[in-house]
Design a protein around this motif. Sequence first.
Motif, PDB file in Angstrom:
ATOM      1  N   CYS A   1       0.873  -1.165   0.000  1.00 55.49           N
ATOM      2  CA  CYS A   1       0.000   0.000   0.000  1.00 55.49           C
ATOM      3  C   CYS A   1       0.913   1.217   0.000  1.00 55.49           C
ATOM      4  N   ALA A   2       0.979   1.886  -1.135  1.00 52.94           N
ATOM      5  CA  ALA A   2       1.825   3.063  -1.269  1.00 52.94           C
ATOM      6  C   ALA A   2       0.957   4.308  -1.332  1.00 52.94           C
ATOM      7  N   ALA A   3       1.460   5.391  -0.727  1.00 48.98           N
ATOM      8  CA  ALA A   3       0.667   6.617  -0.677  1.00 48.98           C
ATOM      9  C   ALA A   3       1.441   7.791  -1.258  1.00 48.98           C
ATOM     10  N   SER A   4       0.719   8.660  -1.908  1.00 48.29           N
ATOM     11  CA  SER A   4       1.286   9.925  -2.364  1.00 48.29           C
ATOM     12  C   SER A   4       0.556  11.059  -1.656  1.00 48.29           C
ATOM     13  N   GLU A   5       1.308  12.118  -1.354  1.00 47.59           N
ATOM     14  CA  GLU A   5       0.768  13.296  -0.664  1.00 47.59           C
ATOM     15  C   GLU A   5       0.190  12.940   0.706  1.00 47.59           C
ATOM     16  N   PHE A   6       0.710  11.877   1.326  1.00 50.76           N
ATOM     17  CA  PHE A   6       0.210  11.459   2.639  1.00 50.76           C
ATOM     18  C   PHE A   6       1.298  10.651   3.318  1.00 50.76           C
ATOM     19  N   THR A   7       1.624  11.009   4.549  1.00 51.42           N
ATOM     20  CA  THR A   7       2.660  10.282   5.285  1.00 51.42           C
ATOM     21  C   THR A   7       2.002   9.185   6.108  1.00 51.42           C
ATOM     22  N   LEU A   8       2.282   7.960   5.743  1.00 53.69           N
ATOM     23  CA  LEU A   8       1.549   6.835   6.312  1.00 53.69           C
ATOM     24  C   LEU A   8       1.770   6.663   7.804  1.00 53.69           C
ATOM     25  N   ASP A   9       2.941   7.008   8.324  1.00 56.76           N
ATOM     26  CA  ASP A   9       3.185   6.738   9.739  1.00 56.76           C
ATOM     27  C   ASP A   9       2.475   7.731  10.658  1.00 56.76           C
ATOM     28  N   ARG A  10       1.762   8.682  10.099  1.00 58.71           N
ATOM     29  CA  ARG A  10       0.982   9.625  10.906  1.00 58.71           C
ATOM     30  C   ARG A  10      -0.452   9.159  11.097  1.00 58.71           C
ATOM     31  N   ALA A  11      -0.782   8.037  10.500  1.00 62.10           N
ATOM     32  CA  ALA A  11      -2.151   7.530  10.565  1.00 62.10           C
ATOM     33  C   ALA A  11      -2.138   6.044  10.877  1.00 62.10           C
TER      34      ALA A  11
ATOM     35  N   SER B   1       3.130  -4.624   8.184  1.00 69.25           N
ATOM     36  CA  SER B   1       4.330  -3.882   8.538  1.00 69.25           C
ATOM     37  C   SER B   1       4.349  -2.566   7.775  1.00 69.25           C
ATOM     38  N   ARG B   2       5.234  -1.691   8.192  1.00 67.21           N
ATOM     39  CA  ARG B   2       5.330  -0.372   7.552  1.00 67.21           C
ATOM     40  C   ARG B   2       6.790  -0.016   7.349  1.00 67.21           C
ATOM     41  N   ASP B   3       7.108   0.472   6.167  1.00 63.26           N
ATOM     42  CA  ASP B   3       8.444   0.967   5.844  1.00 63.26           C
ATOM     43  C   ASP B   3       8.330   2.484   5.695  1.00 63.26           C
ATOM     44  N   ASN B   4       8.749   3.200   6.712  1.00 62.07           N
ATOM     45  CA  ASN B   4       8.574   4.658   6.691  1.00 62.07           C
ATOM     46  C   ASN B   4       9.404   5.317   5.592  1.00 62.07           C
ATOM     47  N   ALA B   5      10.569   4.778   5.305  1.00 63.77           N
ATOM     48  CA  ALA B   5      11.424   5.354   4.262  1.00 63.77           C
ATOM     49  C   ALA B   5      10.775   5.269   2.891  1.00 63.77           C
ATOM     50  N   LYS B   6      10.019   4.205   2.689  1.00 64.78           N
ATOM     51  CA  LYS B   6       9.348   4.022   1.401  1.00 64.78           C
ATOM     52  C   LYS B   6       7.893   4.486   1.441  1.00 64.78           C
ATOM     53  N   ASN B   7       7.448   4.937   2.615  1.00 66.58           N
ATOM     54  CA  ASN B   7       6.062   5.380   2.786  1.00 66.58           C
ATOM     55  C   ASN B   7       5.088   4.320   2.270  1.00 66.58           C
ATOM     56  N   THR B   8       5.318   3.089   2.701  1.00 67.16           N
ATOM     57  CA  THR B   8       4.553   1.949   2.212  1.00 67.16           C
ATOM     58  C   THR B   8       4.192   1.036   3.382  1.00 67.16           C
ATOM     59  N   VAL B   9       2.992   0.521   3.338  1.00 68.21           N
ATOM     60  CA  VAL B   9       2.561  -0.492   4.300  1.00 68.21           C
ATOM     61  C   VAL B   9       2.394  -1.807   3.551  1.00 68.21           C
ATOM     62  N   TYR B  10       2.847  -2.875   4.162  1.00 71.04           N
ATOM     63  CA  TYR B  10       2.798  -4.193   3.538  1.00 71.04           C
ATOM     64  C   TYR B  10       1.856  -5.116   4.304  1.00 71.04           C
TER      65      TYR B  10
ATOM     66  N   ALA C   1      -6.560   1.655   3.521  1.00 66.95           N
ATOM     67  CA  ALA C   1      -7.171   2.949   3.787  1.00 66.95           C
ATOM     68  C   ALA C   1      -6.578   3.505   5.074  1.00 66.95           C
ATOM     69  N   ALA C   2      -6.750   4.791   5.279  1.00 67.64           N
ATOM     70  CA  ALA C   2      -6.139   5.463   6.423  1.00 67.64           C
ATOM     71  C   ALA C   2      -7.176   5.903   7.446  1.00 67.64           C
ATOM     72  N   GLN C   3      -6.820   5.737   8.709  1.00 70.22           N
ATOM     73  CA  GLN C   3      -7.584   6.295   9.825  1.00 70.22           C
ATOM     74  C   GLN C   3      -6.742   7.456  10.344  1.00 70.22           C
ATOM     75  N   PRO C   4      -7.086   8.694   9.941  1.00 73.90           N
ATOM     76  CA  PRO C   4      -6.221   9.846  10.243  1.00 73.90           C
ATOM     77  C   PRO C   4      -5.972  10.077  11.723  1.00 73.90           C
ATOM     78  N   GLY C   5      -6.849   9.558  12.582  1.00 71.45           N
ATOM     79  CA  GLY C   5      -6.645   9.739  14.011  1.00 71.45           C
ATOM     80  C   GLY C   5      -5.466   8.965  14.559  1.00 71.45           C
ATOM     81  N   GLY C   6      -4.962   7.984  13.773  1.00 68.59           N
ATOM     82  CA  GLY C   6      -3.779   7.249  14.197  1.00 68.59           C
ATOM     83  C   GLY C   6      -4.068   5.967  14.961  1.00 68.59           C
TER      84      GLY C   6
ATOM     85  N   GLU D   1     -10.331   6.646   5.446  1.00 74.37           N
ATOM     86  CA  GLU D   1     -10.366   7.519   4.276  1.00 74.37           C
ATOM     87  C   GLU D   1      -9.318   7.091   3.259  1.00 74.37           C
ATOM     88  N   TYR D   2      -9.408   7.697   2.089  1.00 69.87           N
ATOM     89  CA  TYR D   2      -8.414   7.533   1.027  1.00 69.87           C
ATOM     90  C   TYR D   2      -8.292   6.088   0.556  1.00 69.87           C
ATOM     91  N   TRP D   3      -9.401   5.485   0.280  1.00 68.03           N
ATOM     92  CA  TRP D   3      -9.405   4.104  -0.184  1.00 68.03           C
ATOM     93  C   TRP D   3      -8.774   4.012  -1.572  1.00 68.03           C
TER      94      TRP D   3
END
Length: 123
Positions: A22-32, A70-79, A96-101, A111-113
């Motif tokens: 799961c790769a994201a653009s314009e969104f930092t995955l480790d904040r959610a 798992s999550r790779d913050n350097a690649k902004n990707t969740v596996y 998808a992301a739960q912005p509340g974390g 969000e952001y499915w």
Amino acid sequence: QVQFVESGGGLVQPGGSLRLSCAASEFTLDRAAIGWFRQASGKEHEGVSCISSDSSTYYTDSVKGRFTISRDNAKNTVYLQMTSLKPEDTAVYHCAAQPGGTCDSNIMSYEYWGQGTQVTVSA
């Protein structure tokens, strides 16, 4: 524009493995909190796994011991590493992301499915 893109699905035999990304653009995955969901044909979405912003992980009972998130913050990707796959794992998998974390059982809070990736487990 925020965009989530899932990849890594495919056709695999029972007992096989796949790794979904799961790769994201314009969104930092480790904040959610990032959740993986699946929808089998004719069924509603089911929560599969989630990783919170503090890296706590959760799994639905049917995949415990077989799937690993798992999550790779350097690649902004969740596996989602899936092993010992069964025919009942066949579905379209979305992230998808739960912005509340915090991982939330309420699917409507995500969000952001992405468009999803098809996983088919069949002999």
